[in-house]
Design an enzyme around this catalytic site. Structure first.
Site, PDB file in Angstrom:
ATOM      1  N   HIS A  23       0.845  -1.192   0.000  1.00 26.60           N
ATOM      2  CA  HIS A  23       0.000   0.000   0.000  1.00 26.60           C
ATOM      3  C   HIS A  23       0.875   1.234   0.000  1.00 26.60           C
ATOM      4  O   HIS A  23       2.081   1.169   0.289  1.00 26.60           O
ATOM      5  CB  HIS A  23      -0.895   0.014   1.245  1.00 26.60           C
ATOM      6  CG  HIS A  23      -0.140  -0.251   2.504  1.00 26.60           C
ATOM      7  ND1 HIS A  23       0.654   0.700   3.119  1.00 26.60           N
ATOM      8  CD2 HIS A  23      -0.008  -1.385   3.245  1.00 26.60           C
ATOM      9  CE1 HIS A  23       1.225   0.167   4.188  1.00 26.60           C
ATOM     10  NE2 HIS A  23       0.852  -1.097   4.288  1.00 26.60           N
ATOM     11  N   HIS A  36      -0.794   3.849   4.840  1.00 29.69           N
ATOM     12  CA  HIS A  36      -0.217   4.026   6.168  1.00 29.69           C
ATOM     13  C   HIS A  36       1.249   3.618   6.119  1.00 29.69           C
ATOM     14  O   HIS A  36       1.701   3.038   5.127  1.00 29.69           O
ATOM     15  CB  HIS A  36      -0.967   3.206   7.229  1.00 29.69           C
ATOM     16  CG  HIS A  36      -0.891   1.730   7.032  1.00 29.69           C
ATOM     17  ND1 HIS A  36      -1.693   1.038   6.149  1.00 29.69           N
ATOM     18  CD2 HIS A  36      -0.095   0.794   7.613  1.00 29.69           C
ATOM     19  CE1 HIS A  36      -1.411  -0.249   6.188  1.00 29.69           C
ATOM     20  NE2 HIS A  36      -0.432  -0.433   7.062  1.00 29.69           N
ATOM     21  N   GLU A  65       6.464   1.643   3.565  1.00 28.68           N
ATOM     22  CA  GLU A  65       6.898   0.263   3.802  1.00 28.68           C
ATOM     23  C   GLU A  65       7.626  -0.324   2.599  1.00 28.68           C
ATOM     24  O   GLU A  65       8.606  -1.051   2.757  1.00 28.68           O
ATOM     25  CB  GLU A  65       5.693  -0.587   4.190  1.00 28.68           C
ATOM     26  CG  GLU A  65       5.105  -0.185   5.532  1.00 28.68           C
ATOM     27  CD  GLU A  65       3.846  -0.958   5.882  1.00 28.68           C
ATOM     28  OE1 GLU A  65       3.703  -2.119   5.441  1.00 28.68           O
ATOM     29  OE2 GLU A  65       2.994  -0.405   6.601  1.00 28.68           O
TER      30      GLU A  65
END
Length: 210
Positions: free
Chosen positions: A42, A53, A72
């Site tokens: 994501h 996030h 991430e």
């Protein structure tokens, strides 16, 4: 971290499950790996991707490595590169794909949904997703030797911005952590592996005041 349908895995597959791993979702990465593939990723926090996030959505607002914003996908790719393992493919929504292209355009990007809002996306069917993943994964493997790695050499400057000052203050008992704004801390790591581990510690410490 128990979302793998283990009964559907091929019998020669090895997998890691459970929480509290030193390298999080990158646990067991070693320099004898040929490549890494990230599925179901994501976009980073504070961007318009679906469910965007950065590791801990209720705690972390922004992460930077050497003054560059990372999520991430980028941080995990930098860790893999520290072990000389290239990330050859990442799947997710169109916002993630644009971030990956900016980070490293050599990485194969598989768009399986288009973000409409934080909680809404225009999605492909699972059947089509599987076919798309299989095709683009094969393409990535075929050109694997030409995919460059983005590396952090030497000391790494890690900064984490939290949603409020109380979260940041909860990290200050850790040696080496410096408060640079009411809600932002800095840590100078000796290398990327240390920076990755410290990021995890900082978010864990901050979460204790929630």
């Amino acid at each position: 971290m128990t979302n793998v349908l283990i009964e559907e895995l091929e019998e020669d597959v090895e997998f890691i499950t459970g929480n509290h791993k030193q390298l999080g979702m990158m646990e067991s990465i070693e320099d004898d790996f040929n490549a890494a593939i990230f599925i179901g990723y994501h976009a980073r926090h504070n961007t318009p991707g679906t469910l965007a996030h950065s590791y801990y959505g209720t705690v972390v607002s922004e992460i930077t490595i050497n003054d560059k914003k990372v999520g991430e996908s980028e941080l995990n790719a930098l860790l893999a590169a520290a072990y000389d393992v290239p990330v050859i493919m990442i799947s997710g929504d169109d916002v993630l794909a644009s971030q990956v292209e900016e980070f490293n355009p050599d990485i194969e990007r598989v768009i399986v949904k288009e973000a409409i809002s934080r909680y809404t996306a225009k999605c492909l069917t699972p059947t089509k997703v599987k076919k798309k993943l299989a095709k683009q994964c094969l393409d990535a493997i075929k050109r694997m030797d030409d995919i460059k790695m983005i590396k952090c050499e030497g000391q790494v400057k890690l900064e984490v911005e939290f949603h409020n000052n109380g979260l940041a203050e909860a990290t200050l008992n850790m040696p080496g952590v410096e408060l640079i704004k009411p809600n932002r801390v800095r840590y100078m790591a000796k290398d990327m592996v240390e920076a990755y581990k410290v990021r995890s510690v900082l978010t864990t410490l901050a979460s204790t005041v929630l």
